[in-house]
Structures are given as structure tokens and as C-alpha cells.
Design an enzyme around this catalytic site. Sequence first.
Site, PDB file in Angstrom:
ATOM      1  N   CYS A 124       0.881  -1.174   0.000  1.00 20.96           N
ATOM      2  CA  CYS A 124       0.000   0.000   0.000  1.00 20.96           C
ATOM      3  C   CYS A 124       0.913   1.217   0.000  1.00 20.96           C
ATOM      4  CB  CYS A 124      -0.920   0.028   1.220  1.00 20.96           C
ATOM      5  SG  CYS A 124      -1.909   1.543   1.331  1.00 20.96           S
ATOM      6  N   CYS A 127      -0.502   4.455   2.301  1.00 22.52           N
ATOM      7  CA  CYS A 127      -0.515   4.418   3.772  1.00 22.52           C
ATOM      8  C   CYS A 127      -0.074   3.049   4.274  1.00 22.52           C
ATOM      9  CB  CYS A 127      -1.862   4.852   4.337  1.00 22.52           C
ATOM     10  SG  CYS A 127      -3.318   4.093   3.629  1.00 22.52           S
ATOM     11  N   SER A 128      -0.998   2.149   4.558  1.00 25.87           N
ATOM     12  CA  SER A 128      -0.596   0.832   5.068  1.00 25.87           C
ATOM     13  C   SER A 128      -1.747  -0.152   5.002  1.00 25.87           C
ATOM     14  CB  SER A 128      -0.147   0.936   6.515  1.00 25.87           C
ATOM     15  OG  SER A 128      -1.277   1.216   7.330  1.00 25.87           O
ATOM     16  N   CYS A 129      -2.639   0.004   4.018  1.00 27.61           N
ATOM     17  CA  CYS A 129      -3.802  -0.864   3.931  1.00 27.61           C
ATOM     18  C   CYS A 129      -3.381  -2.329   3.894  1.00 27.61           C
ATOM     19  CB  CYS A 129      -4.615  -0.551   2.674  1.00 27.61           C
ATOM     20  SG  CYS A 129      -5.203   1.138   2.665  1.00 27.61           S
TER      21      CYS A 129
END
Lengths: 218, 103, 95
Positions: A124, A127-129
Amino acid sequence: MAERDTTDPCPLPLRTAYTAQESLVVEDDAGNAEAARITTILEGMLVAKGLLAKGEADQEIEKIETPGLHLGARLVARAWVDPDFRNRLLADGKLAAAELGMKVGEAQLVVVENTPDVHNLIVCTLCSCYPRSILGQPPSWYISKTYRSRAVREPRTVLHEFGLDIPEAVRVRVHDSNADMRYLVLPMPPAETVGRHEIDLAGLVSRDMLIGTAVLQR
Amino acid sequence: MRGYHDIGGSLSGPIPRTELPWLDWEKRVEAIRNLLGDSTRRVISLDEMRRGFESFGPEKYRKLSFYRRRLEAMIDILEEKGVLTRAELAAAVENSVQEPGET
Amino acid sequence: MPLFHAGERIRVLDLGKAGHVRIPAYVRGHVGTVVQFCGVFLNPEDLAIGNAGGRVVGCYRVEFLQTDLWTDYSEYPDDTLVTEIYEHWMEPAHG
């Protein structure tokens, strides 16, 4: 400051070098203590304002601590022994997971299958999905800025750094999880699955295999 | 028009491999965001929180740890919505430090 | 009724939008192939500013050749990248 690459229709800056520390900022003890203090006070204020019930955050913490590798591994093991389940998993990950009693909280779970021709890698960049409702927290390296940035542009070099060299005949397919879908890699099964218990097969699955930075040694 | 968080393809450098522990305050930040964003409250959506850390400036984005970014973004959005102010929060934090007997 | 279908070639627009957008800069302006329609969703651009009452928009997984996205990606011409694009950021690409 990085220069712009003007040959590209959407000019991107040439790359900025980050250190490991810049890529993943780690709080020191003082930072953690400060953040813990602020969080506790914040929770108290939200309770006082009626936005949270007392103890509600503790209950939610228990909930978010529950998912983990074991859930992803179960999905994989079932797909390895049951071709119809595998097809359902690839068609609609959320629905298939529900068959095993797993509730996917995100909009959809897209399961991408590794084959002799294709190797999948999940990232991702924005962000950090990550499929947290199934796998729990992502690894620290997954949320680092250098992984987020480099996995889309030089996946084979990144995989090499993880000890995985993908042959030229296999194509690498990177999935940037930037919107509402969440992704899980279905690794290739061991050479022999007939007669093996699902629990044993699930034990072969690592978290990194589900992201694409590792494969089963076959 | 490219946000400072939009880093696909723009960085080089090592990928750190140390696994960090998931601390209680970090879990609490996530838990609070989940609760505030649920269908009964809808105070901070995931998209609003993301907009939060995409707007607090490249310096803060560079310097703060992952969960600290989320905590700060949440506070910004709560202030924006008039739920609390940073001043109020800071005062409460300071009072708590001065009274070490309290939990 | 989704506007685009699997196998179709589309171009990602660069809408020059400020604020919260979920289309990474590195795909803007590039041509890819629709892999699948993911469904309709509330627009994150609206949700990010607290507007949960806006229109839903279609979302698609779109696949790009890495050699198209990056000027220094030449050795593995079959490698691809798939990401999710919202319908209002897409237009048909011909040829």
C-alpha cells in the site's frame, strides 16, 4: 532537492534516499511514554464527552488482537485441499472466508493466486492498507516508507532483499492496495497435499507468504 | 499535485526488517479510531484520518512514528469538529503529569 | 451498470485535485487494462472532508505494464502492476 523527470507525462521526482531510521521512525521510551499519556487522557476526555463508553476501548483492543496469521493460514490450507473452495476464495474472498466463520471487516478481500507463471506481491504505497480483520497487524517493514515506495518500482530487487529470486519466466504482479480492496496472496501449495491434514498444511503458511515476500520451499 | 504521502516509486534506501512490538497505546489509538468511526458515531472515518495525516505537513509526516501520526491526525480531526481543542488536551495531560498518584 | 469492462484499455486522468485522493501519482496519465469492476463506493475524496452523503462511484482494478510506468524498468517486460482506480479518474484509451 530531487529534480523532476520531465520525460514522463506525469513527472515524478527522481528518487530521494532514505535511511532505515527515516523509513521507519521508532519511538524511544520517552516518546512512547508521552504518546501513552496523551492516548489515556484522550480516551478519558472522549468518555467524559459521551463519545466512548468506559471500558469500550479495552473491549475493542481485545477484538483487534484476535485476528492473525492463523486465520489466513486456514484459508490457504482449505484452498489447497479443496479446489471448489479455492475457486470461491478467488472469486469472492469475503464470502469464502465467511464459510469458515471469519468476518472480513473491510469492503472486500481479493485473493490473488501464485502460479508457476505469476508471482504476486502486495503493498500500500499511500498508507498501510492490509487485511487487518483477518491477518491482524502488518509487519513493521510493510508500513516502512522504503517498502511502500520501492515495492511498486523495483519489486524483484525488493524480493531479492527478502531472499526470494523470481525466475525470468515468472512474471511479477504487484498489487497496490490503494482504495477499498484488501489483498491476500494464495501461495503455491506443497508438491503433495493428498492425505495431509489441513492443520498441518496451515502450519506451513507464513505471514510473509501471504504478502508475497516469501514462498513455500517446495 | 502530489501529496507528500504519495511515495510510490520516489524513494530509495534499505527496508528495515526489525519487528516492532505492538504497544498498548498503539492498540488503543486504533481501537479509539475504530469506535469513533463506527456506524453509531461516525465521528472520524478512515478517510478523514488519512486526510489528517496527509495535511499536517511533510515535516510532521517525516518525523512521527506510524501510530503517532494516526494519534495526531485523530486529534486534529477532533479539534476540527469541535469535539475538543489541543489546548484542552494539553492542559489535561499536564495535570495528569503533576498528579503521579492518578492512573 | 459499470462504465468500463474487463479487458478494456483506459487512461488514468490527472484531475489536478488538491486534498485527499487515492490515485497514486505514478499511474496518472498512464494507460492500463481493466481487470475487474470492484463495485461502487462512497468517494473517498468526499468522505475525507466528512461528506458521507455524496454520490457513489465505480471502482476498478486496472493493470499496467511496469515498463510503461517506469522509464528504468526494462529487463522484465511482462511484469505488471495492478491498482484500484475510481471511475471519474478514467477515460477510454484507444490504440
